[in-house]
Design a protein around this motif. Sequence first.
Motif, PDB file in Angstrom:
ATOM      1  N   CYS A  45      53.225  44.900  46.960  1.00 41.76           N
ATOM      2  CA  CYS A  45      52.314  45.731  47.750  1.00 41.76           C
ATOM      3  C   CYS A  45      52.569  45.551  49.246  1.00 41.76           C
ATOM      4  O   CYS A  45      52.570  46.535  50.012  1.00 41.76           O
ATOM      5  CB  CYS A  45      50.864  45.385  47.421  1.00 41.76           C
ATOM      6  N   LEU A  46      52.801  44.299  49.668  1.00 44.15           N
ATOM      7  CA  LEU A  46      53.092  44.041  51.076  1.00 44.15           C
ATOM      8  C   LEU A  46      54.397  44.703  51.500  1.00 44.15           C
ATOM      9  O   LEU A  46      54.493  45.295  52.584  1.00 44.15           O
ATOM     10  CB  LEU A  46      53.176  42.537  51.334  1.00 44.15           C
ATOM     11  N   ALA A  48      55.838  47.333  50.133  1.00 46.59           N
ATOM     12  CA  ALA A  48      55.628  48.785  50.171  1.00 46.59           C
ATOM     13  C   ALA A  48      54.864  49.181  51.430  1.00 46.59           C
ATOM     14  O   ALA A  48      55.196  50.183  52.095  1.00 46.59           O
ATOM     15  CB  ALA A  48      54.864  49.229  48.924  1.00 46.59           C
ATOM     16  N   GLY A  49      53.842  48.393  51.778  1.00 44.14           N
ATOM     17  CA  GLY A  49      53.089  48.673  52.998  1.00 44.14           C
ATOM     18  C   GLY A  49      53.953  48.573  54.237  1.00 44.14           C
ATOM     19  O   GLY A  49      53.818  49.384  55.173  1.00 44.14           O
ATOM     20  N   ALA A  50      54.869  47.594  54.260  1.00 44.40           N
ATOM     21  CA  ALA A  50      55.764  47.439  55.413  1.00 44.40           C
ATOM     22  C   ALA A  50      56.707  48.629  55.548  1.00 44.40           C
ATOM     23  O   ALA A  50      56.991  49.094  56.662  1.00 44.40           O
ATOM     24  CB  ALA A  50      56.561  46.141  55.275  1.00 44.40           C
ATOM     25  N   ILE A  52      56.111  51.725  54.427  1.00 43.68           N
ATOM     26  CA  ILE A  52      55.312  52.874  54.862  1.00 43.68           C
ATOM     27  C   ILE A  52      54.976  52.759  56.345  1.00 43.68           C
ATOM     28  O   ILE A  52      55.028  53.746  57.095  1.00 43.68           O
ATOM     29  CB  ILE A  52      54.024  52.971  54.008  1.00 43.68           C
ATOM     30  N   PHE A  53      54.649  51.534  56.782  1.00 43.85           N
ATOM     31  CA  PHE A  53      54.307  51.293  58.181  1.00 43.85           C
ATOM     32  C   PHE A  53      55.455  51.694  59.106  1.00 43.85           C
ATOM     33  O   PHE A  53      55.233  52.154  60.237  1.00 43.85           O
ATOM     34  CB  PHE A  53      53.966  49.813  58.367  1.00 43.85           C
ATOM     35  N   GLN A  68      51.846  43.232  62.000  1.00 44.54           N
ATOM     36  CA  GLN A  68      53.163  42.878  61.465  1.00 44.54           C
ATOM     37  C   GLN A  68      53.310  41.360  61.324  1.00 44.54           C
ATOM     38  O   GLN A  68      53.816  40.861  60.316  1.00 44.54           O
ATOM     39  CB  GLN A  68      54.262  43.433  62.373  1.00 44.54           C
ATOM     40  N   VAL A  71      51.198  40.179  58.385  1.00 40.36           N
ATOM     41  CA  VAL A  71      51.840  40.492  57.100  1.00 40.36           C
ATOM     42  C   VAL A  71      52.987  39.524  56.825  1.00 40.36           C
ATOM     43  O   VAL A  71      53.177  39.057  55.698  1.00 40.36           O
ATOM     44  CB  VAL A  71      52.339  41.950  57.082  1.00 40.36           C
TER      45      VAL A  71
END
Length: 699
Positions: A45-46, A48-50, A52-53, A68, A71
């Motif tokens: 999840c982290l 994927a979030g990175a 997308i970010f 950032q 994370v």
Amino acid sequence: MSRPYIIPFWKEAPMVRLLFPLMLGIVAGWYLQIELLFLLFFSGCLAAGAIIFNYFPEHIKYNLRGLQGFVLHVFIFLLGAMLTWKADARHDKNWYGHILNSETRIIARVAEPWVIKAKSSKNRLEILYLVQGDSIIRVSGSILTYFGKDSTVDLPQAGSIIILPNKLVRIQNGGNPGSFNYVRYAAFRHIYHQAFIRKSEWKLVSREGIDAYHSFIFGMKEKVLKVLNTYIPGKDEKAIAAALIAGYKEDLDKELVQAYSNTGIVHIIAISGLHLGIVYVLLAWLLARVKYFRRQRWVQAVVIILCLWLFALVTGGSPSVLRSAVMFTMVVIGKSFFRSTSVYNALGASAFMLLVYNPYYLWDVGFQLSYVAVLGIVALQNPIFRLWYIPQKYLRKAWELLSVSIAAQIATLPFVLYYFHQFPVLFFVTNLFAVPLAAVLVYAELALLIFSWLKPVAIFLGFIIGKLIGALNFLVWQINDLPFALLDNIYANFLTSAFLLGSLVFLVLWVRTKARIFLPAFVFSLGIFSVAHLYALFTASKQEAIIIYNVPNFTAIDILYGRNYFYIGDSILSRPGILQNFHLKPSRNNFHASNPLKDTSMVRHVGNLWRYQSKTFLIAGLMTSYKPVPEPIPVDFLLLTHNTRASLASLLEVVKPGIIIADASNKLWKIDGWKKDCEELALPFHSVPQQGAYVLHLR
């Protein structure tokens, strides 16, 4: 005039900043036993979030730039937890413990050279296969084995394949309050079972060799020990020399080791960072005098690193010296290739690498003390040295050396109190002489190894080394015998030690940076430390308890009254020594009981019938029988010791116990018989060697 910009510590040493979430993740992974699937899901999840970010508009990414870093720290935390999960041998699907049963036979490889004990020989075996009926199943894992001594049977050499029955038992702790957690210690070395194997129970399958790396390590260590034993006179001198240069401690006299610990120089005989530092100083001094190496700093760094690793491997490649080699490698690289790098950053990088390789190093006392001592020297040595200017050159050198020792001792103080509950008052005296002497001994032993082929030179060097070690031992014994040389039985638990460490850290930060925020933090940490310590003292002053210890082959009982203790049992444990230090002292430290009970009238006895306050108990020892009485005497417990020949039935005609206890002075087969009798009579029974110490709290 504008104030100069000071680079914050967390920017100057980013690896230290990243080290903390890794350590927190390792601790969480061990104590919380977080499932791998959860860790992988959260990490995904982290990630994927990175990703997308990364597609967000620039102004949003700028506004959320702090996210950032957060994370990244969370990801490293998860990495630490995953590394801990992976390091647990029980999570391997091929681990032998998953399919082990009583009918299984074991095919294993002898992993290392044997450690010869008085009554047995010890080694680690790598399990290769389990034989179950007609099936041979490939497995993995290691066990600790003790082979019974027999002069007619040769022990299988390292690399040999043997077959043996399944006599494995789970490794257990001693079970005494405050005792060393041996189960965890073994688990961190991927060992969960042990076995005692008799001469008729194992069979050699093949004499295979071992891999080239371990063959080199074991071979070099054997050659080093052979040279030392050949040319250095004196039993204790040989043992200290072997510990000093090869990390071999099996021949060390335990009382001598305790004396080294009491005087604050036990680090000298535990080959680690000190010894690598001694070699590093010599190499740097020699290479600085060669013009080519002065100009080619990268060549100088490569030569130093290669020599340090060669020294680490030649001297046996123990985990402690290899860890120190990694630490010095990072420091040398940082100083040689990155001029502006911080020593703290190099230390943080080496610790990060080592914990990624083996997260269990975090609990290793040697690992903790090595890094804390080096950090203390880097942070405190110069400020301490500047406190006192000495114009005389040689006295100034002595003060410089002493300031190094003081800095290391201050930094390691919370750890020393927590693990050892003592403080060597005269450490500055012993270190002032012992550290330079240790450097001379390391250089002399290296010279002996180099010139061992030249017998007259080797004999001369061995004689000199023996005399120097003899002088060192004499100094240690003299200081150890001084009545004020050691503060002992110091109470410390995790909470008090943590806040003492915190107060030291904040004090150092305040002194070095003058930042106001660190002063109240120091006062707060010191205050919590003081309150926790006073609360422990108050609680201990109100305690009363009876403890029956688990001491193999001996009877040992402590009656605690406040911070005092009254000892009952075998006389050998009433005297200071290894047995008392290992079995009784940790419990007394745990309960903050540091003084023998002066008012002995509180404890009375008639023969083997004892009474303390309202509690009564009978100790049944070697006596064969007891005379029956008209009415059995009610007692709180009946203690069976030393394989008493009195039958349980005859004892029950004398006393009526609330519980029957068998201590560790009895044979296990005898205890099992008593246990069955108690089950038939519906009497509570406690086996000290199998269930641990019996602790009866009176209030």
